[in-house]
Design a protein around this motif. Structure first.
Motif, short mmCIF file in Angstrom:
data_model
loop_
_atom_site.label_atom_id
_atom_site.label_comp_id
_atom_site.label_asym_id
_atom_site.label_seq_id
_atom_site.Cartn_x
_atom_site.Cartn_y
_atom_site.Cartn_z
N LEU A 321 -141.82 8.65 65.98
CA LEU A 321 -142.23 9.79 65.17
C LEU A 321 -143.51 9.46 64.39
O LEU A 321 -144.43 10.29 64.29
CB LEU A 321 -141.12 10.19 64.20
N ALA A 322 -143.59 8.27 63.84
CA ALA A 322 -144.78 7.87 63.10
C ALA A 322 -146.00 7.82 64.00
O ALA A 322 -147.12 8.14 63.59
CB ALA A 322 -144.55 6.53 62.42
N ASN A 323 -145.80 7.43 65.25
CA ASN A 323 -146.93 7.36 66.18
C ASN A 323 -147.54 8.73 66.45
O ASN A 323 -148.74 8.84 66.73
CB ASN A 323 -146.50 6.71 67.50
N LEU A 355 -148.02 3.43 57.63
CA LEU A 355 -147.19 4.08 58.65
C LEU A 355 -145.98 3.22 59.02
O LEU A 355 -144.96 3.75 59.44
CB LEU A 355 -148.03 4.41 59.89
N ASP A 356 -146.09 1.90 58.85
CA ASP A 356 -144.92 1.05 59.11
C ASP A 356 -143.79 1.42 58.14
O ASP A 356 -142.61 1.44 58.53
CB ASP A 356 -145.29 -0.43 58.93
N ASP A 357 -144.14 1.69 56.89
CA ASP A 357 -143.13 2.08 55.91
C ASP A 357 -142.57 3.45 56.23
O ASP A 357 -141.37 3.70 56.07
CB ASP A 357 -143.73 2.06 54.50
N ILE A 358 -143.44 4.35 56.69
CA ILE A 358 -142.98 5.68 57.10
C ILE A 358 -142.00 5.56 58.26
O ILE A 358 -140.96 6.24 58.28
CB ILE A 358 -144.18 6.56 57.51
N ALA A 359 -142.31 4.69 59.22
CA ALA A 359 -141.41 4.51 60.37
C ALA A 359 -140.04 4.01 59.92
O ALA A 359 -139.00 4.49 60.39
CB ALA A 359 -142.04 3.54 61.37
N HIS A 360 -140.04 3.05 58.99
CA HIS A 360 -138.78 2.53 58.48
C HIS A 360 -138.00 3.62 57.73
O HIS A 360 -136.77 3.76 57.91
CB HIS A 360 -139.05 1.34 57.55
N PHE A 361 -138.71 4.39 56.92
CA PHE A 361 -138.07 5.50 56.19
C PHE A 361 -137.48 6.51 57.15
O PHE A 361 -136.35 6.99 56.94
CB PHE A 361 -139.12 6.15 55.28
N LEU A 362 -138.21 6.85 58.20
CA LEU A 362 -137.70 7.82 59.16
C LEU A 362 -136.47 7.29 59.91
O LEU A 362 -135.55 8.06 60.24
CB LEU A 362 -138.81 8.21 60.14
N ASP A 363 -136.46 6.01 60.19
CA ASP A 363 -135.25 5.43 60.79
C ASP A 363 -134.04 5.65 59.89
O ASP A 363 -132.94 5.97 60.37
CB ASP A 363 -135.46 3.91 61.03
N GLU A 364 -134.23 5.47 58.58
CA GLU A 364 -133.14 5.71 57.63
C GLU A 364 -132.71 7.18 57.68
O GLU A 364 -131.50 7.47 57.66
CB GLU A 364 -133.60 5.34 56.23
#
Length: 369
Positions: A321-323, A355-364
């Motif tokens: 999603l972040a990509n 965006l790495d933090d966004i990716a982690h947040f979206l996983d949550e």
């Protein structure tokens, strides 16, 4: 009828809000329709509901409506359909001083506006928005675009309409889901910059969905006033003021891309989910209290809009999603600014989001029902 000016140097125009405007479209447009033939772009759904009303008004004024009726849906915002529109406009001998009527929702408005911007290096157009979302957002401000395989609205132009007629009668013909999708853009104005309007949405929002005309009139008029103020301050999104209107859109566009820009997730639904994510991410970073963040989520959910991305059942993780966000048109020097919240009614632009933090947040979030 409310008349809201959009004050731009040399390109000011009016947004008129009221019932029965399409039945008087010839009178409302006046001298903008300078020739007998009037080109109108619409889709088959809208044509079935409003073609006769518009045609009757034009014909009574001695005009000849000329129709291009497209298939409905986001797929119309494409190179292929744009080429069809341009060929038709050329066949209709549209000149730079003419105005094309865009009768429909945001897709028709975006597509027709972009066609007008490149037709003989720019001709006029009039927005006749028939959805709540288009009336309060996409018809005002001059952003026009089509989608490409790389993402949403990546090819377009700033091209202001000559007039916007927001006929509240058209809202009576909207499916409930479309009304709710439009309401996401209404409540957005409260969340990003007007806490008093957000308070109104919390208590009166259900009336908008129920078809209460006074509530709809107030919601559309106040939303247009808010957008007109921001557009007048920052027409081409260069100072950061207009960027605040993208609240929910960076997250939302990624979700739309992952669901194929389809009816699986309407644009307004994507924006609603995007605002939920923006509120929760703001709380995660300590910008907003968790209580205020969840107040935003609750207000969105109370309108019947989705508040869980897990419910979409996407075969995607946070990184995927972040990509999608890497193709966002707001990307600048490798950095993607996010519109986040310091409080209800207090949005700001954060240019320090990884965006790495966004990716982690979206996983949550994908694990949260």
């Amino acid at each position: 009828m409310a008349v809201i000016p959009v004050a731009l140097a040399g390109r000011s125009y009016e947004v008129r809000v009221g019932s029965g405007l399409l039945a008087d479209v010839a009178g409302q447009c006046g001298k903008l329709l300078r020739k007998q033939r009037v080109p109108i772009v619409t889709d088959s759904n809208v044509a079935g509901l409003w073609r006769d009303t518009v045609a009757t008004s034009l014909e009574a004024a001695g005009k000849e409506p000329r129709w291009l009726v497209l298939d409905p849906g986001e797929g119309a915002k494409s190179w292929r359909v744009l080429e069809r529109v341009m060929d038709w406009l050329l066949d209709e001998e549209v000149e730079r001083g003419d105005h094309i009527l865009a009768l429909g929702g945001g897709v028709i408005g975006d597509l027709t506006g972009f066609a007008a911007s490149i037709m003989k290096r720019g001709c006029g157009f009039v927005q006749l928005p028939t959805t709540l979302l288009a009336q309060v957002d996409s018809s005002v401000g001059g952003k026009t675009a089509i989608n490409t395989s790389a993402g949403k609205n990546l090819v377009g132009a700033f091209h202001q309409p000559g007039l916007v007629l927001a006929d509240l009668a058209t809202l009576d013909t909207l499916p409930v889901r479309e009304t709710r999708a439009g309401y996401a853009e209404v409540i957005k104005y409260g969340i990003l910059g007007d806490r008093a309007f957000f308070d109104w949405c919390e208590t009166e929002g259900p009336k908008v969905m129920a078809g209460d005309k006074a509530a709809q009139d107030y919601a559309v008029t106040e939303s247009v006033k808010a957008k007109a103020r921001i557009v007048a301050e920052d027409e081409r999104e260069t100072t950061g003021a207009r960027a605040l209107l993208n609240l929910g859109h960076t997250f939302g566009h990624a979700l739309e891309a992952e669901t194929g820009f389809s009816d699986r997730l309407l644009h307004g639904e994507g924006v609603a989910l995007g605002m939920v994510l923006a509120a929760r991410y703001s709380a995660r970073r300590g910008y907003i209290s968790e209580a205020d963040g969840e107040r935003v989520v609750a207000a969105i959910g109370a309108s019947g809009l989705p508040i869980s991305i897990a419910a979409l059942g996407m075969d995607a993780d946070g990184r995927k999603l972040a990509n999608h966000m890497l193709h966002d048109k707001k990307m600048d020097s490798g950095t993607l600014p996010f519109v986040l919240l310091r409080g209800v009614g207090e949005a700001f632009l954060d240019k320090q989001v990884a965006l790495d933090d966004i990716a982690h947040f979206l996983d949550e979030q994908l694990k949260t029902a």
